[in-house]
Design an enzyme around this catalytic site. Structure first.
Site, PDB file in Angstrom:
ATOM      1  N   CYS A  78       0.847  -1.191   0.000  1.00 37.39           N
ATOM      2  CA  CYS A  78       0.000   0.000   0.000  1.00 37.39           C
ATOM      3  C   CYS A  78       0.881   1.239   0.000  1.00 37.39           C
ATOM      4  CB  CYS A  78      -0.964  -0.001   1.185  1.00 37.39           C
ATOM      5  SG  CYS A  78      -0.308   0.711   2.701  1.00 37.39           S
ATOM      6  N   GLU A  79       0.460   2.228  -0.768  1.00 38.42           N
ATOM      7  CA  GLU A  79       1.313   3.405  -0.908  1.00 38.42           C
ATOM      8  C   GLU A  79       1.240   4.326   0.308  1.00 38.42           C
ATOM      9  OE1 GLU A  79       0.056   5.296  -4.501  1.00 38.42           O
ATOM     10  OE2 GLU A  79      -1.509   6.465  -3.524  1.00 38.42           O
ATOM     11  N   HIS A  80       0.272   4.105   1.177  1.00 39.52           N
ATOM     12  CA  HIS A  80       0.173   4.968   2.356  1.00 39.52           C
ATOM     13  C   HIS A  80       1.124   4.555   3.474  1.00 39.52           C
ATOM     14  CE1 HIS A  80      -4.146   5.842   0.869  1.00 39.52           C
ATOM     15  NE2 HIS A  80      -3.296   6.714   0.388  1.00 39.52           N
ATOM     16  N   HIS A  81       1.388   3.271   3.598  1.00 42.81           N
ATOM     17  CA  HIS A  81       2.235   2.786   4.695  1.00 42.81           C
ATOM     18  C   HIS A  81       3.422   1.936   4.218  1.00 42.81           C
ATOM     19  CE1 HIS A  81      -1.900   3.350   6.307  1.00 42.81           C
ATOM     20  NE2 HIS A  81      -1.259   3.894   7.314  1.00 42.81           N
ATOM     21  N   GLN A 119      -5.483  -0.283  -3.748  1.00 41.74           N
ATOM     22  CA  GLN A 119      -6.197  -1.443  -4.307  1.00 41.74           C
ATOM     23  C   GLN A 119      -7.138  -1.021  -5.444  1.00 41.74           C
ATOM     24  OE1 GLN A 119      -7.847  -4.196  -1.436  1.00 41.74           O
ATOM     25  NE2 GLN A 119      -9.366  -4.920  -2.902  1.00 41.74           N
ATOM     26  N   HIS A 147      -5.313  -6.018   4.207  1.00 44.23           N
ATOM     27  CA  HIS A 147      -4.275  -4.994   4.299  1.00 44.23           C
ATOM     28  C   HIS A 147      -3.585  -5.061   5.657  1.00 44.23           C
ATOM     29  CE1 HIS A 147      -5.382  -2.489   0.660  1.00 44.23           C
ATOM     30  NE2 HIS A 147      -6.317  -3.416   0.697  1.00 44.23           N
ATOM     31  N   CYS A 149      -1.594  -3.013   6.911  1.00 42.00           N
ATOM     32  CA  CYS A 149      -1.561  -1.715   7.606  1.00 42.00           C
ATOM     33  C   CYS A 149      -2.787  -1.563   8.504  1.00 42.00           C
ATOM     34  CB  CYS A 149      -1.449  -0.556   6.619  1.00 42.00           C
ATOM     35  SG  CYS A 149      -2.786  -0.418   5.435  1.00 42.00           S
TER      36      CYS A 149
HETATM   37 ZN   LIG Z   1      -1.950   1.271   4.112  1.00 44.43          ZN
END
Ligand SMILES: [Zn+2]
Length: 190
Positions: A78-81, A119, A147, A149
Site C-alpha cells: 500500500c502506498e500509504h504505509h 487497491q 491490508h 496496515c
Molecule cells: Zn496502508
C-alpha cells in the site's frame, strides 16, 4: 529506471538507527542489503515493459464466450504505509477474436502489483490493460485483499477483506454480463 540499491541500503541503515537499533549488531548486519533486494523486487513493476510482457502471449481465437481466470494470487504494497496487502484477483473478459495465454494474466497482475499501490487503482489498471491489449468487448476485474496496515495496527476490523471491482465495456453496460461474471467467479459479494 533501476532501483538505486546502494541508496536504499544506506537509507535503511539510517532508518534502523532512527528506530533505536544498532545496524552493526550481528543480526542486522545484512539487513540493509536484504531490504534493498526485497524492495527492488517488490517494486519491479515500475521497470517492467507491459508491451514486452504481453507480446507473444495473445492468440487468435474466434469465441464470444466469457473467459474467466480465478484466484490469481496477489501481493502488493500500500502506498500509504508501504506495508503489504495481499489476496486474490479474478479476471473475466469477452474477447473479440483474441485471447490471452493463461499465465500472462498472472504476470500482468504481478507487474501492476509490484509497485506502491492503492487497491482501487490496481484493479482499474489491470482491467484497462486487459481491455486495451486484446481490444476486448468487455472486462471485469475483482480483487479481494487484506491490508496489513489495518490488521497489524489494529485499525477497524482485523479480518475484514477489502473488495474492489472494475468493469469496462459490456461488463459495464449489461447487468446480465456482470451477473454471469460474478456467478462464474463464485463471489460471495454481489
Ligand atoms: Zn496502508
Amino acid at each position: 529506471m533501476h532501483a538505486n540499491k546502494e541508496k536504499i541500503e544506506s537509507l535503511t541503515r539510517e532508518l534502523l538507527q532512527a528506530l533505536g537499533e544498532d545496524p552493526n549488531r550481528e543480526g542486522l548486519r545484512g539487513t540493509p542489503r536484504r531490504v534493498a533486494d526485497a524492495l527492488s523486487f517488490l517494486t519491479s513493476g515500475y521497470r517492467a515493459d507491459p508491451v514486452k510482457l504481453i507480446n507473444g502471449a495473445i492468440f487468435t481465437q474466434e469465441t464470444n464466450s466469457m473467459v474467466i481466470v480465478k484466484d490469481i494470487e496477489l501481493y502488493s504494497l500500500c502506498e500509504h504505509h508501504m506495508l503489504p496487502f495481499f489476496g486474490r484477483c479474478h479476471i473475466g473478459y469477452i474477447p473479440s477474436g483474441r485471447v490471452f495465454g493463461l499465465s500472462k494474466l498472472a504476470r500482468l497482475v504481478d507487474m501492476y502489483a509490484r509497485r506502491l499501490q492503492l487497491q482501487e487503482r490496481l484493479t482499474e489498471q489491470i482491467s484497462r490493460s486487459v481491455m486495451e491489449s486484446i481490444d476486448a468487448k468487455g472486462v471485469g476485474v475483482m480483487i479481494e485483499a487484506r491490508h496489513l496496515c489495518m490488521m497489524m495496527r489494529g485499525v477497524e476490523k482485523q479480518n475484514s477483506v477489502m473488495v474492489t471491482s472494475s468493469v469496462l465495456g459490456t461488463f459495464r453496460d449489461s447487468v446480465a454480463t456482470r451477473e454471469e461474471f460474478l456467478a462464474l467467479i463464485g463471489s460471495r459479494v454481489a
